[in-house]
Design an enzyme around this catalytic site. Structure first.
Site, short mmCIF file in Angstrom:
data_model
loop_
_atom_site.label_atom_id
_atom_site.label_comp_id
_atom_site.label_asym_id
_atom_site.label_seq_id
_atom_site.Cartn_x
_atom_site.Cartn_y
_atom_site.Cartn_z
N ASN A 182 -7.26 -8.29 -9.30
CA ASN A 182 -7.07 -7.65 -8.14
C ASN A 182 -7.02 -6.21 -8.76
OD1 ASN A 182 -4.85 -10.20 -6.47
ND2 ASN A 182 -7.17 -9.62 -6.38
N ASP B 83 -3.46 -16.73 -0.40
CA ASP B 83 -4.71 -16.00 -0.01
C ASP B 83 -4.94 -16.11 1.51
OD1 ASP B 83 -7.09 -15.13 -0.39
OD2 ASP B 83 -7.99 -16.76 -1.06
C1 FPP Z 1 -4.84 -12.48 -1.25
O1 FPP Z 1 -5.27 -12.33 0.12
C2 FPP Z 1 -3.47 -12.01 -1.34
C3 FPP Z 1 -2.92 -11.02 -2.11
C4 FPP Z 1 -4.01 -10.51 -2.92
C5 FPP Z 1 -1.60 -10.20 -2.16
C6 FPP Z 1 -0.80 -11.32 -2.07
C7 FPP Z 1 0.53 -10.43 -1.54
C8 FPP Z 1 1.72 -11.03 -0.46
C9 FPP Z 1 1.50 -12.23 -0.02
C10 FPP Z 1 2.45 -9.91 -0.10
C11 FPP Z 1 3.39 -9.12 -0.91
C12 FPP Z 1 3.95 -10.47 -2.00
C13 FPP Z 1 5.37 -10.38 -2.23
C14 FPP Z 1 5.81 -11.34 -3.07
C15 FPP Z 1 6.27 -9.62 -1.57
P1 FPP Z 1 -6.56 -11.49 0.21
O2 FPP Z 1 -6.09 -9.95 0.33
O3 FPP Z 1 -7.52 -11.70 -0.72
O4 FPP Z 1 -7.09 -12.05 1.76
P2 FPP Z 1 -8.53 -12.40 2.07
O5 FPP Z 1 -9.15 -13.44 1.08
O6 FPP Z 1 -8.50 -12.95 3.47
O7 FPP Z 1 -9.38 -11.16 1.83
#
Ligand code: FPP
Length: 236
Positions: A56, A8
């Site tokens: 998501n 996250d």
């Molecule tokens: C949460 O951060 C993260 C995600 C919903 C996506 C995770 C994806 C990756 C780490 C990259 C792609 C994955 C792979 C395996 C190649 P957020 O967007 O909710 O962050 P925030 O809480 O700061 O808004």
């Protein structure tokens, strides 16, 4: 040892730099490679990463598409590296709502690494633990004598897991929030939970090592009383 990570903080990492959220996800994908490397170095046997939750889907369509494109690219570019390191890739979660090209990449990477006997790398995509648990129960309705092992097998079927996952030993969540967000609710029954403030793109190899050190200081009792507590109680 099974380590699971809720990755996250990509969005906040990007906003801190006045960049679009997609830049945060790109940086997050680099952090995935660093985490895999660190897990290998520390002899982790199973690493499960939460890349896209069923919840998501409520994000803007462009962000969802960008995430899927990133995942697909990651699978295309990292499969050879996984083969070199004998890492078996398995994407867990629903497949029926994913774009066809992503499903193809998933199947290719899983097939190519199916013989690998080193670390298991599980990537959760369109994953919801509650959905999986309900679906496993539904499939078990007609089966007699259901025990935990049988339940875990059905759960693995629902999740497209190559085998029932070992119980999670350490669950790490980056980004400062302290919740499970519908991730591995069955598998985390006795997991140690570690919530770190670090945003996911900043979670580098030393951060992974610190997490393992913190885990090493935990006392895992699994409901037991520790021997010296018992001794003190008996003598006191
Ligand atoms: C949460 O951060 C993260 C995600 C919903 C996506 C995770 C994806 C990756 C780490 C990259 C792609 C994955 C792979 C395996 C190649 P957020 O967007 O909710 O962050 P925030 O809480 O700061 O808004």
């Amino acid at each position: 040892m099974h380590v699971a990570i809720i990755m996250d903080g990509n969005g906040r990492w990007a906003s801190l730099r006045h960049l679009p959220r997609s830049a945060g996800h790109h940086a997050g994908a680099k952090a995935v490679s660093a985490a895999v490397e660190a897990a290998l170095r520390h002899g982790i046997t199973t690493l499960t990463l939460y890349a896209f939750s069923a919840a998501n889907w409520s994000r803007p369509g462009a962000e969802v598409s960008a995430l899927f494109a990133l995942l697909r690219r990651h699978l295309l570019t990292q499969t050879q590296r996984c083969l070199d390191e004998s890492i078996r890739i398995n994407v867990i979660g629903r497949r029926d709502r994913l774009p066809a090209d992503l499903c193809q990449s998933i199947e290719r990477s899983e097939q190519a690494t199916a013989h690998c006997r080193g670390m298991r790398l599980r990537i959760a995509v369109d994953y919801s633990s509650q959905h999986s648990l309900v679906e496993a129960c539904r499939r078990l309705q007609s089966e007699p004598d259901v025990d935990r092992a049988r339940f875990a097998e059905r759960l693995a079927d629902v999740d497209h897991a190559t085998a029932p996952a070992p119980e999670v030993d350490l669950l790490i969540r980056t980004g400062g929030e302290q919740r499970l967000s519908d991730f591995l609710l069955w598998e985390c029954a006795y997991a140690e939970l570690l919530f770190v403030d670090c945003l996911w793109p900043d979670f580098d190899q030393p951060a992974f090592q610190h997490a393992l050190e913190a885990y090493g200081q935990r006392e895992r009792r699994f409901g037991r009383v520790v021997a010296d507590t018992l001794a003190r109680a008996n003598h006191g």
